[in-house]
Enzyme design. Structure first.
Site, mmCIF file in Angstrom:
data_model
loop_
_atom_site.group_PDB
_atom_site.id
_atom_site.type_symbol
_atom_site.label_atom_id
_atom_site.label_comp_id
_atom_site.label_asym_id
_atom_site.label_seq_id
_atom_site.Cartn_x
_atom_site.Cartn_y
_atom_site.Cartn_z
ATOM 1 C CG HIS A 32 8.798 5.161 7.136
ATOM 2 N ND1 HIS A 32 7.450 5.828 7.182
ATOM 3 C CD2 HIS A 32 8.272 3.964 7.013
ATOM 4 C CE1 HIS A 32 6.248 5.464 6.833
ATOM 5 N NE2 HIS A 32 7.068 4.190 6.568
ATOM 6 C CG ASN A 38 4.786 -3.825 2.339
ATOM 7 O OD1 ASN A 38 5.832 -4.295 2.662
ATOM 8 N ND2 ASN A 38 4.719 -2.811 1.593
ATOM 9 C CG ASP A 91 10.578 2.325 4.374
ATOM 10 O OD1 ASP A 91 10.366 1.201 4.002
ATOM 11 O OD2 ASP A 91 9.882 3.450 4.023
ATOM 12 N NE ARG A 126 9.774 -4.819 -2.122
ATOM 13 C CZ ARG A 126 9.331 -3.775 -1.634
ATOM 14 N NH1 ARG A 126 8.409 -3.931 -0.659
ATOM 15 N NH2 ARG A 126 9.559 -2.527 -1.913
ATOM 16 C CG HIS A 163 10.654 0.099 8.474
ATOM 17 N ND1 HIS A 163 9.568 0.812 8.657
ATOM 18 C CD2 HIS A 163 10.578 0.075 7.079
ATOM 19 C CE1 HIS A 163 8.452 0.749 7.770
ATOM 20 N NE2 HIS A 163 9.158 0.484 6.597
HETATM 21 O O1 DOR Z 1 8.584 4.027 -0.275
HETATM 22 C C1 DOR Z 1 8.065 3.180 0.214
HETATM 23 N N1 DOR Z 1 8.095 2.049 -0.046
HETATM 24 N N2 DOR Z 1 7.355 3.510 1.344
HETATM 25 C C2 DOR Z 1 6.622 2.385 1.922
HETATM 26 O O2 DOR Z 1 5.978 2.857 2.791
HETATM 27 C C3 DOR Z 1 6.665 1.023 1.286
HETATM 28 C C4 DOR Z 1 7.571 0.737 0.552
HETATM 29 C C5 DOR Z 1 7.742 -0.507 -0.154
HETATM 30 O O3 DOR Z 1 7.093 -1.453 0.223
HETATM 31 O O4 DOR Z 1 7.847 -0.545 -1.329
HETATM 32 ZN ZN ZN Z 2 8.678 0.280 4.651
#
Ligand code: DOR
Ligand code: ZN
Length: 337
Positions: A170, A45, A242, A21, A17
């Protein structure tokens, strides 16, 4: 006194995970993962979200051009929306899973799902097509209870779609760890930072924006349950950093973005943690083998050697501050082949 272990070799470490970017940020962060890991699960995302074949194949191309000659497999995901069966069939060869965000729970999740019951037609298709569903499991409740409040939704999905692989992304609570043992089709990732910190580290003294993430770090007993599952290589638990980079001006701001950037220090810190718990023999399973069995993937062969050589973490990579910035880690990566 037993001799201290001086060297650890990990085969094909996987980060299940992470956030790459795009654009300049991707140029900065991707090489830091592709150097030390053999593969990783790339989150969708972005703005706009990665949620169609054209956007996905463009993103894959960008990632591969930055990875260049490193041995690294990007396991892709698409952002959950109401997909048709045919769309999912077309996406399937390119993705490891679909990532579901409840609307508004974290960074760039505004286009997420507002009501899970309205998502069930697409979820049924995922089950039929054997595409795993990865979920950011938080509600909009009180911040410390958001994950716990989401667990009944995981249970409902596990019961309604028994052949669907569901990954709780996570996890941060002892309750989530318990759920792993209750449903055959529920799995989880856990981050490095949730194995290391609690809410006290974030907000117990001076506020630490670089330790602020979603889900927020929880209580000591939660952290202990996560560590216990990780160091025992719970077969349904995988490492997923993450790692979520944000530029300095978005972190040290009034309204700090959620995310901890751990990619460049993740393996070194994991070796340290597992060694402290006399669990180095379980690190290989936690950081690679479990993910291989759960997702039935065969990552590229890559052997990463770490040695007990102190190493100072840079204070910044471009404009991103990593976890342990300016601090010394006990382990260094000394060979990758
Ligand atoms: O802390 C986080 N940052 N949790 C997430 O679920 C998304 C991530 C991000 O994309 O910055
Ligand atoms: Zn994430």
């Amino acid at each position: 006194m037993v001799d201290q272990i001086k060297q650890v070799v990990i085969n094909s470490p996987l980060d299940m995970h992470l956030h790459f970017r795009e654009g300049r940020m991707a140029q900065t962060v991707i090489p830091l993962s592709s150097y030390s890991f053999a593969g990783g699960v790339v989150m969708p995302n972005l703005v706009p979200a990665v949620n169609n074949l054209k956007r996905l194949t463009g993103y894959i191309q960008e990632i591969k051009s930055i990875i260049d000659k490193d041995i690294f497999e990007p396991y892709m995901t698409v952002f959950f929306k109401h997909y048709s069966y045919q769309e999912l069939e077309q996406l399937k060869p390119y993705i490891l899973g679909v990532k579901l965000y409840p609307a508004g729970v974290t960074t760039n999740s505004e286009e997420g799902v507002a009501a899970i019951n309205k998502a069930e037609t697409t979820i049924k298709y995922l089950e039929e097509l054997e595409i795993p569903l990865m979920i950011h499991g938080e509600t909009h409740g009180f911040v410390l209870d958001r994950e716990k409040m989401f667990l009944p939704i995981f249970e409902h999905l596990a019961q309604t779609f028994p052949r669907l692989k569901i990954i709780m992304e996570h996890i941060t609570t002892a309750d989530a760890v318990s759920l792993l043992n209750e449903y055959e089709n529920i799995y989880a990732t856990v981050t490095l930072h949730h194995l290391l910190i609690t809410l006290d580290d974030v907000a117990g003294g001076l506020l630490r924006p670089h330790l602020f993430c979603k889900p927020i770090a929880k209580r000591p007993e939660d952290r202990e349950a996560l560590v216990k599952a990780a160091i025992n290589a719970h077969p349904k638990l995988m490492f997923g950093s993450d790692s979520a980079p944000h530029p300095l001006d978005k972190k040290e701001a009034c309204g700090c973005a959620a995310g901890i950037f751990t990619a460049p220090i993740a393996l070194q810190a994991l070796v340290d943690l597992f060694e402290q718990h006399n669990a180095l023999h379980n690190l290989q399973a936690f950081v690679s083998d479990n993910a291989q069995s759960i997702y039935r993937i065969i990552p590229p062969q890559k052997s990463v050697t770490l040695e007990r050589i102190p190493d100072k973490v840079p204070n910044m990579y471009d404009d991103v501050v990593p976890m342990f910035a300016n601090q010394e880690l006990s382990w260094s990566i000394t060979q990758v082949k």
